[in-house]
Design a protein around this motif. Structure first.
Motif, mmCIF file in Angstrom:
data_model
loop_
_atom_site.group_PDB
_atom_site.id
_atom_site.type_symbol
_atom_site.label_atom_id
_atom_site.label_comp_id
_atom_site.label_asym_id
_atom_site.label_seq_id
_atom_site.Cartn_x
_atom_site.Cartn_y
_atom_site.Cartn_z
ATOM 1 N N THR A 41 4.363 92.858 34.669
ATOM 2 C CA THR A 41 4.407 94.104 35.144
ATOM 3 C C THR A 41 5.643 94.137 36.345
ATOM 4 O O THR A 41 5.740 92.736 36.930
ATOM 5 C CB THR A 41 3.341 94.892 35.851
ATOM 6 O OG1 THR A 41 3.025 93.768 37.392
ATOM 7 C CG2 THR A 41 1.888 94.743 35.280
ATOM 8 N N ILE A 42 6.319 94.991 36.533
ATOM 9 C CA ILE A 42 7.475 94.985 37.569
ATOM 10 C C ILE A 42 7.228 94.482 38.883
ATOM 11 O O ILE A 42 7.703 93.549 39.398
ATOM 12 C CB ILE A 42 8.103 96.384 37.559
ATOM 13 C CG1 ILE A 42 8.828 96.836 36.137
ATOM 14 C CG2 ILE A 42 9.310 96.306 38.690
ATOM 15 C CD1 ILE A 42 9.855 96.171 35.702
ATOM 16 N N ASP A 43 6.048 95.056 39.334
ATOM 17 C CA ASP A 43 5.500 94.680 40.556
ATOM 18 C C ASP A 43 4.973 93.205 40.535
ATOM 19 O O ASP A 43 5.306 92.326 41.739
ATOM 20 C CB ASP A 43 3.962 95.331 41.068
ATOM 21 C CG ASP A 43 4.525 96.873 41.360
ATOM 22 O OD1 ASP A 43 5.728 97.277 41.430
ATOM 23 O OD2 ASP A 43 3.536 97.690 41.297
ATOM 24 N N ASP A 44 4.384 92.636 39.767
ATOM 25 C CA ASP A 44 4.068 91.126 39.459
ATOM 26 C C ASP A 44 5.399 90.249 39.576
ATOM 27 O O ASP A 44 5.527 89.149 40.051
ATOM 28 C CB ASP A 44 3.026 90.725 38.370
ATOM 29 C CG ASP A 44 1.803 91.255 38.608
ATOM 30 O OD1 ASP A 44 1.670 91.875 39.805
ATOM 31 O OD2 ASP A 44 1.004 91.405 37.759
ATOM 32 N N LEU A 45 6.359 91.095 38.849
ATOM 33 C CA LEU A 45 7.548 89.885 38.667
ATOM 34 C C LEU A 45 8.267 89.888 39.788
ATOM 35 O O LEU A 45 8.805 88.804 40.008
ATOM 36 C CB LEU A 45 8.587 90.649 37.551
ATOM 37 C CG LEU A 45 7.941 90.465 35.939
ATOM 38 C CD1 LEU A 45 8.908 91.219 35.010
ATOM 39 C CD2 LEU A 45 7.640 89.276 35.502
ATOM 40 N N ILE A 46 8.435 91.008 40.474
ATOM 41 C CA ILE A 46 9.033 90.809 41.711
ATOM 42 C C ILE A 46 8.306 89.986 42.800
ATOM 43 O O ILE A 46 8.733 89.134 43.356
ATOM 44 C CB ILE A 46 9.380 92.296 42.544
ATOM 45 C CG1 ILE A 46 10.132 93.237 41.693
ATOM 46 C CG2 ILE A 46 9.736 92.267 44.044
ATOM 47 C CD1 ILE A 46 10.181 94.744 42.167
ATOM 48 N N GLN A 87 9.575 86.789 44.480
ATOM 49 C CA GLN A 87 10.012 86.409 46.006
ATOM 50 C C GLN A 87 9.314 85.126 46.253
ATOM 51 O O GLN A 87 9.877 84.262 47.178
ATOM 52 C CB GLN A 87 9.136 87.594 46.586
ATOM 53 C CG GLN A 87 10.032 89.107 46.546
ATOM 54 C CD GLN A 87 9.163 90.267 47.145
ATOM 55 O OE1 GLN A 87 8.066 89.868 46.954
ATOM 56 N NE2 GLN A 87 9.766 91.134 47.553
ATOM 57 N N LYS A 88 8.041 84.921 45.415
ATOM 58 C CA LYS A 88 7.509 83.495 45.885
ATOM 59 C C LYS A 88 8.392 82.151 45.565
ATOM 60 O O LYS A 88 8.571 81.394 46.319
ATOM 61 C CB LYS A 88 6.163 83.489 44.885
ATOM 62 C CG LYS A 88 5.489 82.286 45.589
ATOM 63 C CD LYS A 88 4.029 82.365 44.862
ATOM 64 C CE LYS A 88 3.225 81.139 45.078
ATOM 65 N NZ LYS A 88 3.826 80.007 45.786
ATOM 66 N N LYS A 89 9.082 82.405 44.322
ATOM 67 C CA LYS A 89 10.043 81.453 43.823
ATOM 68 C C LYS A 89 10.995 81.181 44.910
ATOM 69 O O LYS A 89 11.338 80.006 45.157
ATOM 70 C CB LYS A 89 10.854 81.705 42.270
ATOM 71 C CG LYS A 89 9.745 81.571 41.347
ATOM 72 C CD LYS A 89 10.606 81.866 40.063
ATOM 73 C CE LYS A 89 9.739 81.399 38.694
ATOM 74 N NZ LYS A 89 10.519 80.511 37.899
#
Ligand code: SF4
Ligand code: SF4
Ligand code: SF4
Length: 260
Positions: free
Chosen positions: A146-151, A155-157
């Motif tokens: 999902t877009i939210d999970d990918l963002i 960010q975490k990376k």
């Protein structure tokens, strides 16, 4: 409705081209060594400044291709993919002119030409599967979610590896936001992605610009009518040639029928 997309981590892509091959198989296209999108290539991995950069449609949140298409051949699905309906297309190629990422390609050599681009494997997403190119990627350079999970993941990376990544997720804001996001260790311009795009969707701009050109409606509609005529004429000629070939095969005078 949950919106899906793809995160592309250019720092982990190993340039194996498995994604290109999987995409070519899906569309029944030939494989090719030319690292560019084309009418028979909906994703291509280019190597720019020693970085492997997969390219494909960005699946914009507010797609310009859809807003300029006079017959609604492009549409944004509720799940996120921007899909193309060849049956509606009249071949005017406004989408090619309008796309800020230079994505749609045209089948110039076909007698019944259409536009080609990635559809984010919309049909696979509907079936609960990942896009074909994501499924085969051995380096997790293409990640589906999902877009939210990918963002959040991007960010975490960046947070965990500030040396590996520049602090920017390409696609969150570019052209009003896209469903395909990129991470990079170098500036996005240096790896060949479009720089300087506005943060707002381009359809607004397109229509604002077009509506201020008085002759646009006249010339636009005249040109469309011409293109429509040419496109349909090509279809008619192709159908006529097919019918002729059929007749020829059935004809008792056809040499191939008497060869036994
Ligand atoms: S990248 Fe271009 S073709 Fe793809 S959705 Fe956006 S405007 Fe349309
Ligand atoms: S999402 Fe599907 S159509 Fe798009 S590049 Fe990947 S395999 Fe090809
Ligand atoms: S399959 Fe993955 S690692 Fe291989 S070229 Fe494509 S994106 Fe890069």
């Amino acid at each position: 409705m949950t919106r899906y997309g793809m995160l592309i981590d250019t720092t982990t892509c190993v340039g194996c081209y498995e994604c290109e091959n999987a995409c070519a198989i899906k569309w029944g296209n030939p494989t090719s060594d030319v690292p560019k999108l084309s009418a028979s290539r909906n994703t291509a991995v280019a190597t720019v400044n020693d970085v492997n950069v997969p390219h494909l449609c960005m699946h914009c949140a507010d797609p310009t291709c859809a807003s300029v298409c006079p017959v609604g051949a492009f549409s944004k699905t509720p799940e996120g993919p921007v899909v193309y309906n060849a049956d509606k297309c009249i071949g005017c190629r406004y989408c090619m002119q309008a796309c800020p990422f230079d994505i749609p390609k045209y089948e110039w050599s076909s007698t019944n030409p259409k536009v080609a681009k990635c559809n984010l494997c919309s049909e696979r997403i509907t079936r609960g599967q990942k896009p074909a190119c994501v499924e085969v990627c051995p380096a997790e350079a293409r990640i589906f979610g999902t877009i939210d999970d990918l963002i959040l993941l991007a960010q975490k990376k960046i947070q965990d590896n500030p040396v590996q990544y520049i602090n920017h997720i390409y696609g969150v804001k570019e052209a009003g936001g896209t469903s395909v996001l990129f991470l990079s260790g170098r500036s996005f311009e240096e790896i060949g992605l479009k720089a300087g795009l506005p943060d707002h969707p381009l359809p607004t701009l397109t229509w604002q610009v077009l509506s201020h050109i008085p002759n646009y409606v006249f010339w636009g509609s005249t040109m469309l009518a011409g293109i429509w005529w040419i496109t349909n004429r090509r279809k008619e000629v192709a159908a006529y040639e097919r019918a002729l070939r059929k007749l020829d095969r059935r004809s008792p005078n056809n040499g191939s029928q008497h060869s036994n």
